[in-house]
Motif scaffolding. Structure first.
Motif, PDB file in Angstrom:
ATOM      1  N   ASN A 226       0.806  -1.230   0.000  1.00  0.00           N
ATOM      2  CA  ASN A 226       0.000   0.000   0.000  1.00  0.00           C
ATOM      3  C   ASN A 226       0.838   1.278   0.000  1.00  0.00           C
ATOM      4  O   ASN A 226       0.374   2.337   0.433  1.00  0.00           O
ATOM      5  CB  ASN A 226      -0.971   0.018   1.193  1.00  0.00           C
ATOM      6  CG  ASN A 226      -2.202   0.868   0.898  1.00  0.00           C
ATOM      7  OD1 ASN A 226      -2.684   0.922  -0.237  1.00  0.00           O
ATOM      8  ND2 ASN A 226      -2.712   1.551   1.903  1.00  0.00           N
ATOM      9  N   ASN A 227       2.053   1.185  -0.514  1.00  0.00           N
ATOM     10  CA  ASN A 227       2.882   2.379  -0.707  1.00  0.00           C
ATOM     11  C   ASN A 227       2.637   2.886  -2.130  1.00  0.00           C
ATOM     12  O   ASN A 227       3.449   2.684  -3.039  1.00  0.00           O
ATOM     13  CB  ASN A 227       4.359   2.056  -0.490  1.00  0.00           C
ATOM     14  CG  ASN A 227       4.629   1.509   0.895  1.00  0.00           C
ATOM     15  OD1 ASN A 227       4.043   1.969   1.872  1.00  0.00           O
ATOM     16  ND2 ASN A 227       5.516   0.527   0.996  1.00  0.00           N
ATOM     17  N   LEU A 228       1.490   3.532  -2.332  1.00  0.00           N
ATOM     18  CA  LEU A 228       1.013   3.807  -3.688  1.00  0.00           C
ATOM     19  C   LEU A 228       1.884   4.810  -4.437  1.00  0.00           C
ATOM     20  O   LEU A 228       2.125   4.641  -5.639  1.00  0.00           O
ATOM     21  CB  LEU A 228      -0.439   4.287  -3.640  1.00  0.00           C
ATOM     22  CG  LEU A 228      -1.446   3.303  -3.020  1.00  0.00           C
ATOM     23  CD1 LEU A 228      -2.869   3.843  -3.156  1.00  0.00           C
ATOM     24  CD2 LEU A 228      -1.331   1.923  -3.641  1.00  0.00           C
ATOM     25  N   ASN A 229       2.346   5.845  -3.774  1.00  0.00           N
ATOM     26  CA  ASN A 229       3.171   6.841  -4.465  1.00  0.00           C
ATOM     27  C   ASN A 229       4.486   6.227  -4.928  1.00  0.00           C
ATOM     28  O   ASN A 229       4.949   6.487  -6.047  1.00  0.00           O
ATOM     29  CB  ASN A 229       3.434   8.042  -3.556  1.00  0.00           C
ATOM     30  CG  ASN A 229       2.190   8.877  -3.326  1.00  0.00           C
ATOM     31  OD1 ASN A 229       1.266   8.875  -4.150  1.00  0.00           O
ATOM     32  ND2 ASN A 229       2.148   9.590  -2.214  1.00  0.00           N
ATOM     33  N   GLN A 232       3.781   3.925  -7.842  1.00  0.00           N
ATOM     34  CA  GLN A 232       3.529   4.690  -9.068  1.00  0.00           C
ATOM     35  C   GLN A 232       4.834   5.142  -9.713  1.00  0.00           C
ATOM     36  O   GLN A 232       5.016   5.042 -10.934  1.00  0.00           O
ATOM     37  CB  GLN A 232       2.661   5.897  -8.729  1.00  0.00           C
ATOM     38  CG  GLN A 232       2.232   6.713  -9.945  1.00  0.00           C
ATOM     39  CD  GLN A 232       1.374   7.897  -9.532  1.00  0.00           C
ATOM     40  OE1 GLN A 232       1.816   8.752  -8.763  1.00  0.00           O
ATOM     41  NE2 GLN A 232       0.143   7.949 -10.016  1.00  0.00           N
ATOM     42  N   ILE A 261      -3.504   1.628  -9.466  1.00  0.00           N
ATOM     43  CA  ILE A 261      -3.206   2.630  -8.436  1.00  0.00           C
ATOM     44  C   ILE A 261      -4.230   3.766  -8.491  1.00  0.00           C
ATOM     45  O   ILE A 261      -4.755   4.210  -7.460  1.00  0.00           O
ATOM     46  CB  ILE A 261      -1.775   3.176  -8.619  1.00  0.00           C
ATOM     47  CG1 ILE A 261      -0.760   2.093  -8.294  1.00  0.00           C
ATOM     48  CG2 ILE A 261      -1.552   4.402  -7.726  1.00  0.00           C
ATOM     49  CD1 ILE A 261       0.673   2.500  -8.568  1.00  0.00           C
ATOM     50  N   ALA A 262      -4.525   4.247  -9.712  1.00  0.00           N
ATOM     51  CA  ALA A 262      -5.484   5.343  -9.856  1.00  0.00           C
ATOM     52  C   ALA A 262      -6.864   4.940  -9.357  1.00  0.00           C
ATOM     53  O   ALA A 262      -7.558   5.738  -8.701  1.00  0.00           O
ATOM     54  CB  ALA A 262      -5.543   5.778 -11.322  1.00  0.00           C
ATOM     55  N   ARG A 264      -7.469   2.749  -7.011  1.00  0.00           N
ATOM     56  CA  ARG A 264      -7.408   2.699  -5.552  1.00  0.00           C
ATOM     57  C   ARG A 264      -7.413   4.108  -4.950  1.00  0.00           C
ATOM     58  O   ARG A 264      -7.919   4.317  -3.844  1.00  0.00           O
ATOM     59  CB  ARG A 264      -6.170   1.926  -5.101  1.00  0.00           C
ATOM     60  CG  ARG A 264      -6.126   1.733  -3.586  1.00  0.00           C
ATOM     61  CD  ARG A 264      -5.010   0.804  -3.157  1.00  0.00           C
ATOM     62  NE  ARG A 264      -5.231  -0.587  -3.561  1.00  0.00           N
ATOM     63  CZ  ARG A 264      -4.484  -1.606  -3.143  1.00  0.00           C
ATOM     64  NH1 ARG A 264      -3.453  -1.378  -2.318  1.00  0.00           N
ATOM     65  NH2 ARG A 264      -4.734  -2.843  -3.538  1.00  0.00           N
ATOM     66  N   GLN A 265      -6.849   5.058  -5.691  1.00  0.00           N
ATOM     67  CA  GLN A 265      -6.836   6.442  -5.219  1.00  0.00           C
ATOM     68  C   GLN A 265      -8.146   7.172  -5.516  1.00  0.00           C
ATOM     69  O   GLN A 265      -8.308   8.330  -5.122  1.00  0.00           O
ATOM     70  CB  GLN A 265      -5.666   7.201  -5.861  1.00  0.00           C
ATOM     71  CG  GLN A 265      -4.293   6.728  -5.396  1.00  0.00           C
ATOM     72  CD  GLN A 265      -3.170   7.374  -6.177  1.00  0.00           C
ATOM     73  OE1 GLN A 265      -3.320   7.713  -7.359  1.00  0.00           O
ATOM     74  NE2 GLN A 265      -2.021   7.553  -5.522  1.00  0.00           N
ATOM     75  N   GLY A 266      -9.044   6.474  -6.222  1.00  0.00           N
ATOM     76  CA  GLY A 266     -10.333   7.075  -6.539  1.00  0.00           C
ATOM     77  C   GLY A 266     -10.301   8.039  -7.708  1.00  0.00           C
ATOM     78  O   GLY A 266     -11.222   8.843  -7.889  1.00  0.00           O
ATOM     79  N   ILE A 267      -9.259   7.978  -8.532  1.00  0.00           N
ATOM     80  CA  ILE A 267      -9.144   8.872  -9.693  1.00  0.00           C
ATOM     81  C   ILE A 267      -9.541   8.081 -10.936  1.00  0.00           C
ATOM     82  O   ILE A 267      -8.697   7.585 -11.698  1.00  0.00           O
ATOM     83  CB  ILE A 267      -7.711   9.432  -9.826  1.00  0.00           C
ATOM     84  CG1 ILE A 267      -7.204   9.950  -8.483  1.00  0.00           C
ATOM     85  CG2 ILE A 267      -7.676  10.557 -10.858  1.00  0.00           C
ATOM     86  CD1 ILE A 267      -5.748  10.349  -8.483  1.00  0.00           C
ATOM     87  N   GLU A 270      -8.268   9.142 -14.609  1.00  0.00           N
ATOM     88  CA  GLU A 270      -6.860   8.827 -14.857  1.00  0.00           C
ATOM     89  C   GLU A 270      -6.694   7.329 -15.106  1.00  0.00           C
ATOM     90  O   GLU A 270      -5.943   6.915 -16.000  1.00  0.00           O
ATOM     91  CB  GLU A 270      -6.016   9.259 -13.665  1.00  0.00           C
ATOM     92  CG  GLU A 270      -4.520   9.021 -13.851  1.00  0.00           C
ATOM     93  CD  GLU A 270      -3.723   9.581 -12.698  1.00  0.00           C
ATOM     94  OE1 GLU A 270      -3.039   8.784 -12.010  1.00  0.00           O
ATOM     95  OE2 GLU A 270      -3.779  10.808 -12.481  1.00  0.00           O
TER      96      GLU A 270
END
Length: 299
Positions: A226-229, A232, A261-262, A264-267, A270
């Motif tokens: 869960n280290n998304l940044n 990415q 990733i996007a 999971r980030q709700g974007i 993207e």
């Protein structure tokens, strides 16, 4: 051309030139030209009665048919070469043919037969590169069977043989395979350590896809944790390397990972942009399975 003019004096040299040129065409993907040259060389070898070269050419024809995915014809050529090579006790050639037969069975998902051929190579060959290929394929077989202990054992053997042969690309492949095994076992720290060392020590201009694969797997480790940044960033580094070598299939995987990733980030927008780019590449390489998979995620 020189040898053709003096064919009665230099038949062997003419055939060797043909076979070497056929190899260049085979590696370059010019399969039809390679096939015809192999056949022409084989006719000359038959005329001057050189069993070793006839067998070798049959084996190369089988390998060529593997790349063409004509597995039945590949099997005919390789089995014929294997039978004759055993008859003449050409140990080195037999080992190479066993590797190619093992590869053929592996691609056909006949894993038991594949395993038998690779084990035979380990028992009979003395060539480090030949042994490395067999050990690495056995590691993949055991990885497929979820037998991590044996997969690690054979990947270590492959690494030793690649090291003996001073094959840097092969060493990277074996180490990357070990990182994959540790990843599957959720031993993320061990996997991360190997991958980080690979990127640091094994980057070469001729094997750019190796660090690209390492960046992708590192990204997956960070994603799992869960280290998304961080994930990415790693996927984008892999993507840059894939674009540098026009490896569209690798780029598709990285775009898919970035989309995850996007999401999971709700974007959502993207994520869809990444998937549409992946779909464009999948369409370009005409991979129906990937096209269907990506389209299902866009629905």
């Amino acid at each position: 051309k020189f040898f053709i003019k003096k064919t009665n004096l230099y038949k062997f040299e003419q055939a060797e030139s043909m076979q070497t040129l056929a190899q260049i065409y085979r590696i370059s993907g010019l399969s039809d030209a390679a096939f015809n040259l192999f056949l022409d060389a084989q006719k000359i070898y038959q005329t001057i009665n050189l069993p070793a070269k006839i067998i070798e050419t049959n084996a190369y024809l089988g390998l060529l048919e593997i790349t063409q995915k004509d597995f039945d014809l590949a099997h005919q050529y390789l089995q014929s070469a294997h039978h004759d090579s055993l008859q003449f006790q050409f140990t080195k050639t037999t080992a190479n043919i066993n590797n190619w037969l093992g590869q053929l069975y592996y691609l056909k998902e006949d894993i038991d037969n594949a395993q038998n051929h690779f084990l035979s190579v380990l028992e009979t060959s003395q060539n480090a590169n030949t042994l490395a290929f067999a050990a690495e394929m056995l590691a993949r077989i055991y990885l497929k069977r979820k037998d991590d202990a044996d997969a690690l054992k054979y990947s270590e053997q492959a690494l030793d043989y690649h090291t003996t042969a001073e094959n840097t690309a092969g060493m990277f492949e074996s180490l990357y395979l070990r990182a994959q095994i540790y990843y599957n076992r959720q031993a993320y720290n061990k996997s991360r350590q190997i991958l980080t060392e690979l990127i640091k020590n094994y980057r070469t201009s001729s094997a750019i896809y190796y660090p690209a694969n390492a960046y992708t797997l590192l990204g997956l480790i960070e994603f799992k944790q869960n280290n998304l940044n961080r994930a990415q960033t790693l996927f984008k580094q892999a993507l840059d390397l894939e674009h540098g070598q026009n490896r569209l299939k690798g780029a598709i995987a990285d775009y898919n990972n970035l989309a995850e990733i996007a999401f999971r980030q709700g974007i959502k927008t993207e994520a869809e942009n990444y998937l549409n780019q992946a779909l464009q590449y999948a369409t370009e390489i005409e991979d129906d399975e990937l096209i269907a998979y990506i389209k299902s995620k866009l629905q």
